[in-house]
Enzyme design. Structure first.
Site, mmCIF file in Angstrom:
data_model
loop_
_atom_site.group_PDB
_atom_site.id
_atom_site.type_symbol
_atom_site.label_atom_id
_atom_site.label_comp_id
_atom_site.label_asym_id
_atom_site.label_seq_id
_atom_site.Cartn_x
_atom_site.Cartn_y
_atom_site.Cartn_z
ATOM 1 C CB SER A 36 -1.181 0.047 0.929
ATOM 2 O OG SER A 36 -2.374 0.835 0.846
ATOM 3 N NE ARG A 37 -1.914 4.544 -3.841
ATOM 4 C CZ ARG A 37 -2.048 5.415 -4.110
ATOM 5 N NH1 ARG A 37 -2.356 6.006 -4.936
ATOM 6 N NH2 ARG A 37 -3.665 6.333 -3.132
ATOM 7 C CE LYS A 90 -19.076 -3.354 -4.471
ATOM 8 N NZ LYS A 90 -19.209 -2.304 -3.742
ATOM 9 C CG ASP A 168 -19.191 1.186 -4.540
ATOM 10 O OD1 ASP A 168 -17.855 0.539 -5.592
ATOM 11 O OD2 ASP A 168 -18.664 1.254 -3.706
HETATM 12 P P1 NAP Z 1 -9.958 2.800 -0.545
HETATM 13 O O1 NAP Z 1 -10.661 2.415 1.278
HETATM 14 O O2 NAP Z 1 -11.094 4.068 -0.849
HETATM 15 O O3 NAP Z 1 -9.317 2.748 -0.979
HETATM 16 C C1 NAP Z 1 -8.767 1.330 -0.424
HETATM 17 C C2 NAP Z 1 -7.380 1.664 -0.843
HETATM 18 O O4 NAP Z 1 -6.745 1.484 -1.999
HETATM 19 C C3 NAP Z 1 -6.741 2.996 -0.036
HETATM 20 O O5 NAP Z 1 -6.615 2.942 0.914
HETATM 21 C C4 NAP Z 1 -5.415 3.476 -1.233
HETATM 22 O O6 NAP Z 1 -4.269 2.586 -0.499
HETATM 23 C C5 NAP Z 1 -5.290 2.378 -2.188
HETATM 24 N N1 NAP Z 1 -5.862 3.031 -3.211
HETATM 25 C C6 NAP Z 1 -6.718 3.778 -3.733
HETATM 26 N N2 NAP Z 1 -6.681 4.894 -5.193
HETATM 27 C C7 NAP Z 1 -5.341 3.883 -5.338
HETATM 28 C C8 NAP Z 1 -4.778 4.298 -6.279
HETATM 29 N N3 NAP Z 1 -5.213 5.314 -7.205
HETATM 30 N N4 NAP Z 1 -3.546 3.190 -6.869
HETATM 31 C C9 NAP Z 1 -3.018 2.661 -6.128
HETATM 32 N N5 NAP Z 1 -3.670 2.556 -4.522
HETATM 33 C C10 NAP Z 1 -4.901 2.985 -4.304
HETATM 34 O O7 NAP Z 1 -11.943 2.116 -0.768
HETATM 35 P P2 NAP Z 1 -12.686 0.761 0.207
HETATM 36 O O8 NAP Z 1 -13.800 1.516 0.382
HETATM 37 O O9 NAP Z 1 -11.818 0.172 0.791
HETATM 38 O O10 NAP Z 1 -12.845 0.165 -1.370
HETATM 39 C C11 NAP Z 1 -11.609 -0.461 -2.207
HETATM 40 C C12 NAP Z 1 -13.090 -0.951 -3.112
HETATM 41 O O11 NAP Z 1 -13.769 -2.506 -2.307
HETATM 42 C C13 NAP Z 1 -13.486 -0.649 -4.262
HETATM 43 O O12 NAP Z 1 -13.890 -1.407 -5.321
HETATM 44 C C14 NAP Z 1 -14.837 -0.949 -3.154
HETATM 45 O O13 NAP Z 1 -16.577 -1.294 -3.996
HETATM 46 C C15 NAP Z 1 -15.164 -2.224 -2.315
HETATM 47 N N6 NAP Z 1 -15.967 -2.398 -1.413
HETATM 48 C C16 NAP Z 1 -15.902 -1.421 -0.282
HETATM 49 C C17 NAP Z 1 -16.442 -1.560 0.600
HETATM 50 C C18 NAP Z 1 -16.865 -0.415 1.684
HETATM 51 O O14 NAP Z 1 -17.923 -0.265 2.685
HETATM 52 N N7 NAP Z 1 -16.015 0.612 1.757
HETATM 53 C C19 NAP Z 1 -17.201 -2.766 0.952
HETATM 54 C C20 NAP Z 1 -16.976 -4.039 -0.182
HETATM 55 C C21 NAP Z 1 -16.505 -3.868 -0.798
HETATM 56 P P3 NAP Z 1 -2.662 3.121 -0.002
HETATM 57 O O15 NAP Z 1 -2.868 5.420 -0.493
HETATM 58 O O16 NAP Z 1 -1.602 3.247 1.230
HETATM 59 O O17 NAP Z 1 -2.179 3.503 -1.266
#
Ligand code: NAP
Length: 308
Positions: A36-37, A90, A168
């Site tokens: 993770s970045r 997903k 989403d």
């Molecule tokens: P998030 O917290 O915004 O993103 C997850 C991590 O991915 C970020 O903390 C970041 O970590 C990394 N990231 C973000 N943009 C990036 C980029 N451009 N390049 C490389 N790494 C990047 O999102 P999330 O809510 O966990 O969702 C991630 C996925 O899980 C989505 O597809 C979403 O649909 C799915 N999901 C989410 C939930 C929910 O409740 N949030 C539930 C089920 C499924 P770093 O900055 O440390 O790299």
């Protein structure tokens, strides 16, 4: 029992809420590294990028990708090219063509690609599918509504192309509907409510039919609160089936159905492990296909700006 060594990539909300606890609780996986970045996980080796992880950890067998969909494609390609089994959060991609490309890569290399749909592993979904398989279904109504400020605080990627907007969360409902309905669904109309300052919709209204002409009405809304509404109602000749709480409660004809206790992410990881052991893949793009169709047929209504 031999443990599969695994790495988790993209340490954000869903990684911390669900992936890390589910992996820790599964004796058949051993988390050895994360990439993770900006984040790190205690007790394992951490890398800023997947490329750095792959270079330093040649013995990792499987990579679980939990970053948002757009950056995930390059990560999945790199992981498959390095000979790793891959699990995708997903939606499996920002678009359909990239998922098909990944599936071909995995198939040619004999690797397991798992395009996961966590909502299909909600407690009531399998029982609903079994009951509906023999029912005379008359109509389906999907109401999937929540407050975007509560569930996606500060997430700018969901408003950008490839972020899906209200789809989403909505794609979770579509993943359930495409699983529990005995026949294939076709989209016939779509209305997308798009804030004037955003690329992606904040609301969507879809009409679909199955191949027997059963109507499926879908309402997605991100302006709903304070209590989220994640429910699917199926009217049949023998009564109404109601999946509520995102698929985790099931009522049939007004009576609550007793359900098992294996929750979504532990069940996802158990399924991935079984796929790896059997040398199989599980890549069902139908929910993403309906979303793509909703954009293809979408009638746009421009709404007031969304300010978080
Ligand atoms: P998030 O917290 O915004 O993103 C997850 C991590 O991915 C970020 O903390 C970041 O970590 C990394 N990231 C973000 N943009 C990036 C980029 N451009 N390049 C490389 N790494 C990047 O999102 P999330 O809510 O966990 O969702 C991630 C996925 O899980 C989505 O597809 C979403 O649909 C799915 N999901 C989410 C939930 C929910 O409740 N949030 C539930 C089920 C499924 P770093 O900055 O440390 O790299």
């Amino acid at each position: 029992m031999k443990k599969i060594s695994i790495a988790l990539v993209g340490i954000g909300k869903i990684a911390r809420d669900q992936h890390l606890p589910a992996i820790a609780a599964d004796p058949r996986f051993e988390l050895v590294a994360c990439a993770s970045r900006n984040a790190s996980v205690e007790g394992v080796r951490n890398y800023p990028t997947l490329e750095a992880l792959l270079a330093a950890e040649p013995h990792v067998e499987a990579i679980s990708l939990s970053a948002p969909p757009l950056p995930r494609f390059a990560q999945a390609r790199a992981a498959l090219a390095a000979g790793k089994h891959v699990m995708l959060e997903k939606p499996p991609g920002g678009c359909l063509s990239e998922v098909r490309a990944l599936e071909q890569m995995a198939s040619c290399a004999g690797l397991t690609l798992f395009a996961s749909w966590h909502s299909r592993h909600a407690l009531g979904v399998e029982a609903a599918r079994t009951w509906l398989a023999t029912q005379d279904i008359r109509s389906v109504n999907v109401r999937w509504k929540e407050d975007v400020r509560r569930w996606h605080p500060g997430q700018t990627w969901i408003w950008e192309p490839g972020g899906l907007g209200v789809f989403d969360p909505g794609i979770n409902a579509l993943s359930i509907v495409t699983w529990i309905m005995p026949r294939e669904l076709a989209l016939v109309s779509s209305t997308l409510g798009i804030p004037s300052n955003r690329q992606m919709p904040i609301s969507a209204d879809l009409e679909l039919f199955d191949t027997a002409g059963v109507p499926v009405h879908v309402e997605f809304d991100w302006r709903h609160g304070p209590q989220e509404l994640w429910e699917i109602e199926v009217k049949t000749a023998d009564g109404v089936l109601l999946l509520s709480q995102g698929g985790n409660r099931l009522h049939i004809d007004g009576r609550e159905v007793a359900l098992g206790a294996v929750h979504e992410y532990p069940s996802l990881y158990a399924h991935w492990r079984n796929l790896i052991e059997r040398g199989e893949r599980d890549v069902d793009v139908r929910p993403l296909g309906i979303v793509a169709d909703a954009f293809l047929l979408g009638r746009r209504e421009i709404l007031e700006p969304f300010v978080e």
